[in-house]
Design an enzyme around this catalytic site. Structure first.
Site, mmCIF file in Angstrom:
data_model
loop_
_atom_site.group_PDB
_atom_site.id
_atom_site.type_symbol
_atom_site.label_atom_id
_atom_site.label_comp_id
_atom_site.label_asym_id
_atom_site.label_seq_id
_atom_site.Cartn_x
_atom_site.Cartn_y
_atom_site.Cartn_z
ATOM 1 N N LYS A 118 0.821 -1.204 0.000
ATOM 2 C CA LYS A 118 0.000 0.000 0.000
ATOM 3 C C LYS A 118 0.859 1.260 0.000
ATOM 4 O O LYS A 118 0.460 2.301 -0.523
ATOM 5 C CB LYS A 118 -0.950 -0.028 1.196
ATOM 6 C CG LYS A 118 -2.076 -1.041 1.034
ATOM 7 C CD LYS A 118 -3.037 -0.979 2.198
ATOM 8 C CE LYS A 118 -4.281 -1.820 1.922
ATOM 9 N NZ LYS A 118 -3.986 -3.218 1.640
ATOM 10 N N GLU A 202 -2.852 7.122 7.523
ATOM 11 C CA GLU A 202 -3.636 7.991 6.667
ATOM 12 C C GLU A 202 -4.619 8.787 7.519
ATOM 13 O O GLU A 202 -5.035 8.341 8.594
ATOM 14 C CB GLU A 202 -4.460 7.178 5.649
ATOM 15 C CG GLU A 202 -3.690 6.629 4.493
ATOM 16 C CD GLU A 202 -4.595 5.895 3.508
ATOM 17 O OE1 GLU A 202 -5.799 5.737 3.805
ATOM 18 O OE2 GLU A 202 -4.113 5.492 2.445
ATOM 19 N N HIS A 237 -14.427 -3.546 7.811
ATOM 20 C CA HIS A 237 -13.761 -3.218 6.540
ATOM 21 C C HIS A 237 -13.943 -4.294 5.474
ATOM 22 O O HIS A 237 -13.270 -4.264 4.449
ATOM 23 C CB HIS A 237 -12.259 -2.965 6.756
ATOM 24 C CG HIS A 237 -11.965 -1.910 7.770
ATOM 25 N ND1 HIS A 237 -12.235 -0.580 7.556
ATOM 26 C CD2 HIS A 237 -11.430 -1.986 9.020
ATOM 27 C CE1 HIS A 237 -11.867 0.121 8.620
ATOM 28 N NE2 HIS A 237 -11.397 -0.701 9.518
ATOM 29 N N ARG A 293 -6.958 -8.189 -9.738
ATOM 30 C CA ARG A 293 -7.615 -9.479 -9.942
ATOM 31 C C ARG A 293 -9.094 -9.244 -10.183
ATOM 32 O O ARG A 293 -9.562 -8.107 -10.170
ATOM 33 C CB ARG A 293 -7.440 -10.350 -8.692
ATOM 34 C CG ARG A 293 -7.897 -9.639 -7.422
ATOM 35 C CD ARG A 293 -7.924 -10.526 -6.218
ATOM 36 N NE ARG A 293 -8.107 -9.794 -4.976
ATOM 37 C CZ ARG A 293 -9.246 -9.327 -4.506
ATOM 38 N NH1 ARG A 293 -10.363 -9.497 -5.213
ATOM 39 N NH2 ARG A 293 -9.329 -8.692 -3.366
#
Length: 496
Positions: A118, A202, A237, A293
């Site tokens: 990430k 973040e 999540h 994917r």
């Protein structure tokens, strides 16, 4: 026109069957690989060939690269489709396929690698001019450094494992006092799940929506966005209900976000089907991640556009040019997907593996069920608890919701706990029906209490339906036994 003579599917369950269906329509024989737990699974029976690859734990079967490559070479499969999960985003696997002369049905390993971390993904997207959530582009391990950086960004913030996915290890931190225990917990989970405890930070967006864009790109560089999907109904999540298009989407916003998704894909030399995910808040949107994917929720895109994404993946991998232009991508109607899992929504969604004693899937106008189970099937405890993906399509969102409610009413699964009552509770919710929700919906709306009410209402109906289904299944079993006995007798007579 070049085409593969045989494709091995390195996955299991409903996604294995989904890819095999695409192969069958393209006239390509398919090869299944299966573990000990899946020796009686439907996907292993559906394939043209099936190869045993190891014990039940995925670490000894579906994640064993050598075993899968060996199965492909022994059966003469020219290509491998990884599905989603397991090895689908593993650069080593993609590279190993290439080294053995096998085509990996997915993007180049360099593209997978670019989006695998990430932190690297954030850096790449920032350099490409793709908007990213305010935060840091460097991984951290030191608690003091993390505290200082979080103070600079401003609370609330979210901690994310750099090597992670699926929401595993993420922690929302609302104040400096919460920071250290949250960081310790996130690092511990990341270390155990991914072998890497590097964390990045973040800014946490308040009341965000999770919106993603399906893209297709061929090996000649042509890239388009197919449609948008709304994925804000989440638990820890993890997505549970998705729809296409997003209730918040306008033609102008779709073009703006879709163009950025294409830019993101081109920045890493992408070729295949993929998904660019964004967080949307108060008119602004930010890059979240790219899934290199096929997504679990891809059927809703297929329903509203008519594009067979699994087939397109295969054709692109075979070197064929994309037959679609951006102008061809028109959204027709509305589609909603409910992920039907073997889990107990009355007990914090804990997994509920076990034997399905009765099974009747819904049908009728606008209903699609992607599943890999059947009556008598034993859901193993080793893998994801997904039973099926239930999709409803209608001329608009109201009709799609009505058809989904009907399908949930018709769906009968006896013997294991499922989240059917959760989906019923959500679809009845006034806020959901209005389309005004965000990723905090389940907690904000106290859906747990609504689920309890639905469970109480459904009890008597479920008992009655289960009884009727049980009688029907006994009749089917008796017929099957009689046919089996007859066929066995015929074979004995032929031998004599």
């Amino acid at each position: 026109m070049r085409m593969f003579n045989k494709i091995l599917i390195a996955n299991r369950g409903e996604i294995a069957i989904r890819v095999m269906r695409a192969c069958r329509e393209l006239g390509i024989p398919s090869v299944a690989v299966y573990s000990e737990a899946d020796k009686n699974a439907l996907f292993a029976k559906y394939a043209d060939e099936a190869v045993f690859i190891g014990p039940s734990p995925s670490s000894q079967s579906y994640l064993k690269i050598d075993n899968i490559i060996k199965a492909a070479l022994e059966t003469g499969a020219e290509a491998i489709h990884p599905g989603y999960g397991f090895l689908s985003e593993n650069t080593v696997f993609a590279s190993t396929c290439k080294e053995n002369g096998i085509v990996f049905i997915g993007p180049p390993s360099t593209a997978i690698d670019a989006m695998g971390s990430k932190i690297t993904a954030r850096q790449t997207m920032k350099e490409a001019g793709v908007p990213i959530v305010p935060g840091i582009e460097e991984g951290i391990n030191d608690p003091d450094e993390a505290m200082d950086l979080a103070d600079g960004i401003g609370y609330p913030i979210i901690l994310k494992p750099a090597a992670g996915g699926g929401g595993i290890g993420m922690k929302i931190v609302g104040s400096r006092e919460e920071m250290l225990p949250a960081l310790t917990s996130s690092q511990s989970v990341a270390r155990n799940a991914f072998g890497d405890d590097t964390i990045y930070i973040e800014k946490y967006l308040t009341e965000p929506r999770h919106i993603e864009f399906q893209i297709l790109a061929d090996e000649m560089g042509k890239t388009i966005y197919v449609s948008d999907r709304e994925c804000s109904i989440q638990r820890r999540h993890q997505k549970l209900i998705e729809e296409s298009p997003s209730p918040v989407m306008s033609d102008e916003l779709r073009e703006r976000m879709g163009s950025i998704a294409v830019k993101a894909a081109k920045a890493i030399g992408y070729a295949s089907a993929g998904t660019v995910e964004f967080m949307y808040s108060r008119g602004d949107f930010y890059f979240l991640e790219m899934n290199t994917r096929l997504q679990v929720e891809h059927p809703i895109t297929e329903m509203v556009t008519g594009v067979d994404l699994a087939k397109e993946q295969i054709l692109i991998a075979a070197g064929q040019p994309l037959n679609y232009d951006q102008s061809d991508m028109q959204i027709r109607g509305w589609a909603i997907e409910c992920r039907i899992n073997a889990e107990d929504p009355l007990n914090d969604f804990s997994p509920a593996p076990g034997r399905i004693k009765g099974y009747r899937s819904p049908g009728g106008p606008g209903i699609r069920v992607d599943s890999g189970v059947y009556s008598g099937y034993l859901i193993p405890p080793y893998y994801d608890s997904l039973i099926s993906k239930l999709v409803a399509h209608g001329k608009d969102r109201r009709e799609a919701i009505a058809r989904m409610e009907r399908a949930l009413y018709e769906y009968i699964i006896v013997g294991v706990k499922t989240n059917l009552i959760f989906h019923k509770a959500v679809l009845r919710n006034a806020r959901f029906r209005s389309g005004d929700f965000n990723t905090g919906f389940i907690k904000e709306e106290n859906i747990a209490e609504a689920v309890k009410r639905v469970a109480a209402e459904d009890h008597d109906k479920n008992e009655s339906l289960a009884s009727a289904l049980g009688a029907d299944n006994r009749k089917v079993a008796a017929i099957a036994a009689a046919v089996g006995s007859y066929l066995s007798q015929q074979k004995l007579e032929e031998k004599s």
